[in-house]
Design an enzyme around this catalytic site. Structure first.
Site, PDB file in Angstrom:
ATOM      1  N   GLN A   1      -4.168  -1.823   9.648  1.00  0.00           N
ATOM      2  CA  GLN A   1      -3.936  -3.067   8.906  1.00  0.00           C
ATOM      3  C   GLN A   1      -4.421  -4.276   9.713  1.00  0.00           C
ATOM      4  OE1 GLN A   1      -2.716  -3.534   5.663  1.00  0.00           O
ATOM      5  NE2 GLN A   1      -3.464  -5.581   6.120  1.00  0.00           N
TER       6      GLN A   1
ATOM      7  N   ASP B   1     -11.038   2.315   4.452  1.00  0.00           N
ATOM      8  CA  ASP B   1     -11.321   0.884   4.320  1.00  0.00           C
ATOM      9  C   ASP B   1     -12.827   0.605   4.296  1.00  0.00           C
ATOM     10  OD1 ASP B   1      -9.113  -0.733   3.901  1.00  0.00           O
ATOM     11  OD2 ASP B   1      -8.601  -0.905   6.034  1.00  0.00           O
TER      12      ASP B   1
ATOM     13  N   LYS C   1       0.836  -1.208   0.000  1.00  0.00           N
ATOM     14  CA  LYS C   1       0.000   0.000   0.000  1.00  0.00           C
ATOM     15  C   LYS C   1       0.872   1.260   0.000  1.00  0.00           C
ATOM     16  CE  LYS C   1      -3.595  -2.650   2.214  1.00  0.00           C
ATOM     17  NZ  LYS C   1      -4.375  -2.988   3.419  1.00  0.00           N
TER      18      LYS C   1
END
Ligand code: BQF
Length: 292
Positions: free
Chosen positions: A96, A119, A52
């Site tokens: 994460q 997200d 990412k």
């Protein structure tokens, strides 16, 4: 049989975003800034978060990686989230997953400011998604929708079987596919580990989204001719012939299923790269909505 080339499509999307950022900046706009919190040293988590950060660099985004040790307490993590929530320079951020076991994932995801939740995991954003309101769509389902659209695969009125009901993939995928949207408008069936007559159900599917987390679970005898296959699985399987000591396996037995499929995503290089591209797309959206 056509391979759905997620690697290529994700690169197209990244190029489009990079162009967009250039235009924004030339008009005096700010560069989008994504932050990521990594807790601990889980191998897969480190790989994902690094991918990412690298993608941000490639397309001209700013990125900040916040690397916290394994022994970070839930409270310390919540404090860090609060800092990012109020840092005007950060447009969006992610925590994460997976997190170490001593941290309550639900509590953590609920602490993220929904306006920065690129997200799309916060309950507010899940609710908006379910109600078809503008929001950050979770990156993997979003990527799958985008892949289907760009290959112009017909979904309206089709039978879609989603294998798996996770909060990150299966559940949102089932919601999006049933909605009246470009890729969507489908008749959706969700099956999971407790489902009976699984094969009977998958044999009726025009499109299968396999997100059950069991490597090579879906086999050729379980699908009909010309089925469209989206393989979300990425399990590390020990393989002594590889430098890393493992290979990546999908939830689909590619060898047998690809013989029947009209379209199929490979692993690696299918859904995975799309996930990264859509996270960047959400970050761009967060920047455009950020009035700071
Ligand atoms: C590829 C993920 C399970 C749990 C948490 C490219 C990724 C994967 C594969 C990637 C994933 C999976 C990510 C490939 C992000 C997708 O070439 O096939 C990229 O980095 N992903 C994650 O952040 O958390 C996960 C899967």
């Amino acid at each position: 049989m056509t391979i759905l080339d997620g690697k290529k499509v994700s690169n197209d999307i990244k190029d489009e975003i990079a162009e967009h950022v250039k235009a924004m900046v030339s008009k005096g706009g700010k560069v989008p800034h994504l932050a990521a919190i990594l807790v601990g040293t889980d191998g897969a988590s480190m790989t994902y978060v690094n991918a990412k950060v690298k993608a941000c660099e490639r397309i001209g985004f700013n990125s900040t990686l916040i690397d916290l040790p394994d022994y970070t307490t839930e409270e310390e993590l919540l404090q860090k989230i609060d800092q990012l929530n109020t840092d005007n320079d950060i447009d969006g951020f992610i925590v994460q997953l997976p997190l170490p076991k001593h941290i309550d994932e639900q509590k953590v995801l609920m602490a993220v400011n929904p306006d920065k939740d690129v997200d799309g995991f916060h309950p507010t954003n899940v609710g908006k998604m379910a109600l078809d309101l503008p929001t950050f769509l979770p990156a993997t389902p979003y990527g799958i929708m985008e892949l289907l659209e760009r290959y112009q695969i017909e979904t309206s009125g089709k039978n879609v079987v989603v294998l798996g009901r996770s909060h990150i993939v299966g559940r949102p995928m089932s919601i999006l596919m049933s909605q009246k949207r470009k890729a969507g408008d489908a008749t959706v069936t969700v099956v999971h580990s407790r489902s009976k007559n699984l094969k009977e159900i998958t044999l009726e599917a025009d499109i299968v989204v396999a997100a059950i987390g069991i490597s090579e679970f879906l086999t050729g005898d379980m699908v009909k001719e010309d089925v469209v296959i989206i393989d979300v699985g990425i399990t590390r399987v020990p393989d002594a012939t590889k430098k890393t000591g493992y290979r990546l396996a999908g939830d689909v037995e590619f060898e047998s299923v690809s013989k029947k499929a009209s379209y199929i995503t490979p692993v690696p290089g299918g859904v995975g790269p799309m996930t990264i591209a859509m996270l960047l797309k959400n970050t761009l959206l967060a920047r455009e909505r950020n009035l700071q």
